[in-house]
Design a protein around this motif. Structure first.
Motif, PDB file in Angstrom:
ATOM      1  N   PRO A 150       0.811  -1.229   0.000  1.00  0.00           N
ATOM      2  CA  PRO A 150       0.000   0.000   0.000  1.00  0.00           C
ATOM      3  C   PRO A 150       0.836   1.266   0.000  1.00  0.00           C
ATOM      4  CG  PRO A 150      -0.873  -1.595   1.580  1.00  0.00           C
ATOM      5  CD  PRO A 150       0.440  -2.132   1.110  1.00  0.00           C
ATOM      6  N   GLU A 151       2.007   1.238   0.682  1.00  0.00           N
ATOM      7  CA  GLU A 151       2.825   2.449   0.735  1.00  0.00           C
ATOM      8  C   GLU A 151       3.372   2.815  -0.645  1.00  0.00           C
ATOM      9  OE1 GLU A 151       5.347  -0.858   2.757  1.00  0.00           O
ATOM     10  OE2 GLU A 151       3.235  -0.375   2.393  1.00  0.00           O
ATOM     11  N   VAL A 152       3.583   1.821  -1.506  1.00  0.00           N
ATOM     12  CA  VAL A 152       4.024   2.100  -2.877  1.00  0.00           C
ATOM     13  C   VAL A 152       2.882   2.742  -3.665  1.00  0.00           C
ATOM     14  CG1 VAL A 152       4.781   1.050  -5.045  1.00  0.00           C
ATOM     15  CG2 VAL A 152       5.784   0.309  -2.879  1.00  0.00           C
ATOM     16  N   ARG A 153       1.696   2.200  -3.488  1.00  0.00           N
ATOM     17  CA  ARG A 153       0.545   2.774  -4.189  1.00  0.00           C
ATOM     18  C   ARG A 153       0.284   4.208  -3.720  1.00  0.00           C
ATOM     19  NH1 ARG A 153      -1.568  -2.450  -2.722  1.00  0.00           N
ATOM     20  NH2 ARG A 153      -3.136  -1.520  -1.330  1.00  0.00           N
ATOM     21  N   ARG A 154       0.463   4.445  -2.421  1.00  0.00           N
ATOM     22  CA  ARG A 154       0.265   5.800  -1.907  1.00  0.00           C
ATOM     23  C   ARG A 154       1.366   6.746  -2.399  1.00  0.00           C
ATOM     24  NH1 ARG A 154      -1.844   2.907   2.802  1.00  0.00           N
ATOM     25  NH2 ARG A 154       0.212   2.832   3.787  1.00  0.00           N
ATOM     26  N   ALA A 155       2.563   6.229  -2.583  1.00  0.00           N
ATOM     27  CA  ALA A 155       3.647   7.051  -3.132  1.00  0.00           C
ATOM     28  C   ALA A 155       3.307   7.496  -4.558  1.00  0.00           C
ATOM     29  CB  ALA A 155       4.966   6.278  -3.108  1.00  0.00           C
ATOM     30  N   ILE A 156       2.735   6.578  -5.323  1.00  0.00           N
ATOM     31  CA  ILE A 156       2.299   6.933  -6.682  1.00  0.00           C
ATOM     32  C   ILE A 156       1.230   8.014  -6.622  1.00  0.00           C
ATOM     33  CG2 ILE A 156       1.036   6.060  -8.688  1.00  0.00           C
ATOM     34  CD1 ILE A 156       2.573   3.430  -8.356  1.00  0.00           C
ATOM     35  N   ALA A 157       0.297   7.873  -5.686  1.00  0.00           N
ATOM     36  CA  ALA A 157      -0.762   8.871  -5.551  1.00  0.00           C
ATOM     37  C   ALA A 157      -0.194  10.245  -5.218  1.00  0.00           C
ATOM     38  CB  ALA A 157      -1.753   8.430  -4.472  1.00  0.00           C
ATOM     39  N   GLN A 158       0.862  10.296  -4.430  1.00  0.00           N
ATOM     40  CA  GLN A 158       1.477  11.563  -4.054  1.00  0.00           C
ATOM     41  C   GLN A 158       2.293  12.172  -5.178  1.00  0.00           C
ATOM     42  OE1 GLN A 158       3.294  10.829   0.126  1.00  0.00           O
ATOM     43  NE2 GLN A 158       2.739  12.992   0.026  1.00  0.00           N
ATOM     44  N   THR A 159       2.660  11.372  -6.144  1.00  0.00           N
ATOM     45  CA  THR A 159       3.533  11.844  -7.217  1.00  0.00           C
ATOM     46  C   THR A 159       2.752  12.427  -8.386  1.00  0.00           C
ATOM     47  OG1 THR A 159       5.079  10.099  -6.576  1.00  0.00           O
ATOM     48  CG2 THR A 159       5.475  11.158  -8.679  1.00  0.00           C
ATOM     49  N   LEU A 160       1.491  12.053  -8.525  1.00  0.00           N
ATOM     50  CA  LEU A 160       0.667  12.554  -9.631  1.00  0.00           C
ATOM     51  C   LEU A 160       0.125  13.929  -9.274  1.00  0.00           C
ATOM     52  CD1 LEU A 160      -1.344   9.317 -10.553  1.00  0.00           C
ATOM     53  CD2 LEU A 160       0.739  10.208 -11.637  1.00  0.00           C
ATOM     54  N   ASN A 161       0.471  14.915 -10.070  1.00  0.00           N
ATOM     55  CA  ASN A 161      -0.009  16.274  -9.845  1.00  0.00           C
ATOM     56  C   ASN A 161      -1.388  16.425 -10.482  1.00  0.00           C
ATOM     57  OD1 ASN A 161      -0.451  19.011  -9.501  1.00  0.00           O
ATOM     58  ND2 ASN A 161       1.682  19.553  -9.939  1.00  0.00           N
ATOM     59  N   LYS A 162      -2.386  15.907  -9.773  1.00  0.00           N
ATOM     60  CA  LYS A 162      -3.747  15.859 -10.324  1.00  0.00           C
ATOM     61  C   LYS A 162      -4.276  17.248 -10.663  1.00  0.00           C
ATOM     62  CE  LYS A 162      -6.668  13.368  -8.026  1.00  0.00           C
ATOM     63  NZ  LYS A 162      -7.363  12.730  -6.888  1.00  0.00           N
ATOM     64  N   GLN A 163      -4.005  18.210  -9.815  1.00  0.00           N
ATOM     65  CA  GLN A 163      -4.524  19.550 -10.052  1.00  0.00           C
ATOM     66  C   GLN A 163      -4.046  20.099 -11.392  1.00  0.00           C
ATOM     67  OE1 GLN A 163      -3.590  22.382  -7.001  1.00  0.00           O
ATOM     68  NE2 GLN A 163      -4.695  24.048  -7.973  1.00  0.00           N
ATOM     69  N   ALA A 164      -2.744  19.985 -11.647  1.00  0.00           N
ATOM     70  CA  ALA A 164      -2.193  20.501 -12.892  1.00  0.00           C
ATOM     71  C   ALA A 164      -2.653  19.679 -14.094  1.00  0.00           C
ATOM     72  CB  ALA A 164      -0.669  20.531 -12.820  1.00  0.00           C
ATOM     73  N   ILE A 165      -2.728  18.361 -13.931  1.00  0.00           N
ATOM     74  CA  ILE A 165      -3.140  17.495 -15.036  1.00  0.00           C
ATOM     75  C   ILE A 165      -4.586  17.785 -15.430  1.00  0.00           C
ATOM     76  CG2 ILE A 165      -3.638  15.096 -15.674  1.00  0.00           C
ATOM     77  CD1 ILE A 165      -1.131  14.303 -14.051  1.00  0.00           C
ATOM     78  N   VAL A 166      -5.462  17.885 -14.434  1.00  0.00           N
ATOM     79  CA  VAL A 166      -6.869  18.168 -14.737  1.00  0.00           C
ATOM     80  C   VAL A 166      -7.007  19.539 -15.390  1.00  0.00           C
ATOM     81  CG1 VAL A 166      -9.138  18.588 -13.706  1.00  0.00           C
ATOM     82  CG2 VAL A 166      -7.778  16.612 -12.987  1.00  0.00           C
ATOM     83  N   LYS A 167      -6.276  20.519 -14.894  1.00  0.00           N
ATOM     84  CA  LYS A 167      -6.345  21.853 -15.491  1.00  0.00           C
ATOM     85  C   LYS A 167      -5.858  21.838 -16.937  1.00  0.00           C
ATOM     86  CE  LYS A 167      -4.824  26.632 -14.807  1.00  0.00           C
ATOM     87  NZ  LYS A 167      -4.029  27.559 -13.945  1.00  0.00           N
ATOM     88  N   ALA A 168      -4.787  21.069 -17.189  1.00  0.00           N
ATOM     89  CA  ALA A 168      -4.199  21.042 -18.527  1.00  0.00           C
ATOM     90  C   ALA A 168      -5.084  20.336 -19.549  1.00  0.00           C
ATOM     91  CB  ALA A 168      -2.825  20.369 -18.471  1.00  0.00           C
ATOM     92  N   PHE A 169      -5.764  19.268 -19.130  1.00  0.00           N
ATOM     93  CA  PHE A 169      -6.485  18.445 -20.105  1.00  0.00           C
ATOM     94  C   PHE A 169      -8.004  18.614 -20.076  1.00  0.00           C
ATOM     95  CE2 PHE A 169      -2.438  16.150 -19.614  1.00  0.00           C
ATOM     96  CZ  PHE A 169      -2.054  16.097 -20.938  1.00  0.00           C
ATOM     97  N   TRP A 170      -8.547  19.131 -18.984  1.00  0.00           N
ATOM     98  CA  TRP A 170     -10.000  19.305 -18.906  1.00  0.00           C
ATOM     99  C   TRP A 170     -10.417  20.775 -18.778  1.00  0.00           C
ATOM    100  CZ3 TRP A 170      -7.640  15.000 -16.925  1.00  0.00           C
ATOM    101  CH2 TRP A 170      -8.167  13.757 -17.291  1.00  0.00           C
ATOM    102  N   GLY A 171      -9.514  21.620 -18.305  1.00  0.00           N
ATOM    103  CA  GLY A 171      -9.855  23.017 -18.113  1.00  0.00           C
ATOM    104  C   GLY A 171     -11.045  23.174 -17.182  1.00  0.00           C
ATOM    105  N   GLU A 172     -12.006  23.992 -17.596  1.00  0.00           N
ATOM    106  CA  GLU A 172     -13.175  24.262 -16.756  1.00  0.00           C
ATOM    107  C   GLU A 172     -14.157  23.098 -16.713  1.00  0.00           C
ATOM    108  OE1 GLU A 172     -16.274  26.789 -19.168  1.00  0.00           O
ATOM    109  OE2 GLU A 172     -14.258  27.459 -19.721  1.00  0.00           O
ATOM    110  N   LEU A 173     -13.926  22.062 -17.515  1.00  0.00           N
ATOM    111  CA  LEU A 173     -14.866  20.943 -17.600  1.00  0.00           C
ATOM    112  C   LEU A 173     -14.475  19.760 -16.717  1.00  0.00           C
ATOM    113  CD1 LEU A 173     -15.573  20.952 -21.447  1.00  0.00           C
ATOM    114  CD2 LEU A 173     -16.949  21.956 -19.618  1.00  0.00           C
ATOM    115  N   GLY A 174     -13.452  19.923 -15.903  1.00  0.00           N
ATOM    116  CA  GLY A 174     -13.023  18.830 -15.035  1.00  0.00           C
ATOM    117  C   GLY A 174     -12.878  19.263 -13.593  1.00  0.00           C
TER     118      GLY A 174
END
Length: 564
Positions: free
Chosen positions: A325-349
């Motif tokens: 689980p700690e490896v999976r949580r490390a992956i979760a901490q590494t993904l910059n969801k805020q920036a990714i969603v802004k870049a690919f969905w803009g106001e629709l995500g």
């Protein structure tokens, strides 16, 4: 939460743009596609025909034996279910059943059926027909299920726990009371049963047609016979499905058009180009960055489907090092969801920490906060787990655009770029859509993969049970959490709204720590139509009948053409 540095945002945009350009230059050899923005030499279709651009071909047209939205959207035109949902909402309404009621203990549901309804082949719809359909989905020994041909009805198990005789089967018996009354006896109460059995997967097929076609039912070149607004005519593999108006439809005054053509156009850029050219009348799953282009065309109108979905990244615990689980949580901490969603969905995500969409926020937990974007901390966590130098990771992305992941490949590339910061070396893989769906369930499944879900009825159960309930984690090596299973059963059994909210909040807290399906986005899918198309009310559930959709030929000066 920190944002991506400007140069990384620029690269994301560049990756996205190049992916769109390249997708118009060719397709992988293992996919069936028509991605040219203008298509082959166009051929005229009959005046008044309605042409819909789907995001890809259906897997099949057999209710109960599909799990994908491309199949459901066609099935919604051919079949009716026992219950339906009011246009544009998740509010239940009658369909083939006119009313329903439960016993005091919540274990028996009785449905009164609409009289005088005929299947497209002229045979009667009645309680025996309902029993026939349900038993072929539910009973693994039913000869009309044709399981020896590889049919396995996975959506039934996802929704209802298991098949006849299995320990986790929700359904105990299906009984014909009389010609117009069917009774479901359950092993435990399920408050949302009328909504679940009314989801888009469970259309009623003609028993006579199923018996006639056998194991080939619902496949190209075979039959698909329901009671719905449109009658199946032809399936041209890799190209289109042609449906004709049901002249004997039980809803008077519908459908509004004589012919409905559903074209398979995998690429969002191609769908928009064909929409602008008049080769399509309406279409789905455009990319968020196409919004301004749609709004700038005087012949088009942007339509937004209400958000009721989740796009997620699955991490399969069957594989080392993802078993930790700690490896999976490390992956979760590494993904910059805020920036990714802004870049690919803009106001629709929208990004958040919850697996369920915002529309079900009464069942969210305030204690669940999104993982902090902190690659340095994640790298230290990875080292402590025994992987100081990272590891190799196969990450599968879907080959078709979906409402939750409109541009899968560049989004996957963004994941890979983030994970490289902590030494995870990502290999991106994909394959034909039908194979992608099937192979992820073959043990041990994909190592990591992108998938999503659009809700089928307005209840948290519909998001949690098909992903974490009994028999629903075959794509995660049959991973399970006993406490989650217990809570999901309690949630189904309870009729108290407040109590159910607390139950599902606890489920959210446990799943956040387990990190096996990481929620990335809740999107508002962008759709588009020509302005002469009227009566289209997109459902938050991801698909809807087109029985009330019409178009005014005088209101569009572009000839209606269909790629040959």
């Amino acid at each position: 939460m920190r944002l991506l540095k400007p140069w990384r945002l620029f690269l994301l945009g560049l990756v996205f743009g190049m992916a769109v350009i390249l997708s118009n230059c060719g397709t992988p050899s293992n996919t069936v596609s028509n991605n040219s923005p203008t298509g082959p030499t166009p051929a005229a279709v009959p005046a008044g025909a309605l042409v819909y651009g789907a995001g890809g071909p259906p897997i099949n047209l057999e209710p109960g034996n599909i799990t994908d939205g491309n199949s459901v959207i066609v099935i919604d035109q051919i079949y009716n279910r026992l219950t339906d949902f009011k246009p544009g909402t998740v509010e239940l309404e009658p369909s083939l059943a006119t009313e329903w009621s439960s016993s005091k203990d919540g274990k028996t549901w009785t449905f009164k059926l609409r009289s005088g309804v005929k299947f497209h082949d002229g045979t009667d719809f009645d309680a025996e027909a309902v029993k026939f359909n349900v038993e072929r989905w539910w009973d693994a020994k039913n000869p009309n299920g044709f399981r020896e041909a590889g049919k396995n009805y996975p959506i039934w198990k996802d929704f209802f726990g298991g098949f006849k005789g299995e320990k986790n089967s929700l359904v105990k018996d299906v009984a014909v009371v009389d010609k117009s009354t069917i009774k479901f006896v359950l092993n435990q109460p399920f408050a949302a049963f009328p909504s679940a059995i009314g989801s888009g997967y469970f259309g009623m097929a003609s028993p006579a047609a199923v018996k006639k076609a056998g194991a080939k039912y619902g496949t190209p070149g075979s039959l698909a016979v329901g009671t719905g607004p449109f009658v199946f005519q032809e399936w041209r593999s890799g190209d289109r499905i042609i449906l004709e108006k049901n002249p004997s439809y039980w809803k008077t005054g519908t459908p509004k058009v004589n012919q409905l053509v559903i074209r398979f156009v995998d690429d969002p850029a191609a769908r928009l180009a064909q929409l602008r050219a008049g080769q399509l009348d309406f279409s789905v799953d455009l990319t968020p960055d196409q919004l301004k282009e749609v709004q700038g065309d005087p012949n088009l109108e942007a339509v937004v489907r209400p958000s009721f979905n989740v796009g997620y990244l699955a991490l399969n615990p069957s594989y080392e090092p993802l078993s930790k689980p700690e490896v999976r949580r490390a992956i979760a901490q590494t993904l910059n969801k805020q920036a990714i969603v802004k870049a690919f969905w803009g106001e629709l995500g929208k990004y958040d920490s919850q697996f369920i969409p915002p529309a079900l926020n009464l069942a969210e937990s305030d204690r669940v906060k999104d993982y902090e974007f902190n690659p340095q901390q994640a790298k230290a966590m990875l080292a402590k787990a025994g992987y100081p130098n990272g590891f190799d990771l196969d990450l599968w992305y879907m080959p078709v655009s979906r409402p939750y992941f409109p541009t899968p490949k560049p989004i996957a590339e963004a994941f890979a770029a983030d994970l490289s910061a902590i030494g995870i070396r990502v290999k991106l893989l994909t394959k034909d859509w039908s194979a992608y769906l099937a192979d992820r369930l073959k043990p041990p499944g994909f190592q990591a993969f992108m998938m999503g879900w659009t809700g089928d009825y307005g209840d948290p159960d519909n998001f949690y049970y098909p992903h974490f309930g009994p028999g629903s984690t075959g794509d995660l090596g049959n991973w399970k959490n006993p406490k989650v299973l217990e809570l999901l059963d309690r949630g189904r059994a309870s009729g108290d709204k407040a109590a159910r909210a607390k139950i599902y909040a606890e489920v959210s807290e446990i799943l956040h720590g387990e990190a096996v399906r990481l929620p990335i986005v809740h999107s508002q899918p962008l759709l588009g139509k020509r302005k002469n198309v009227k009566g289209w009310i997109p459902s938050p559930l991801g698909s809807e009948s087109f029985e009330d959709v019409s178009k005014n030929l005088a209101g569009d000066n572009v000839p209606i053409m269909l790629a040959a």
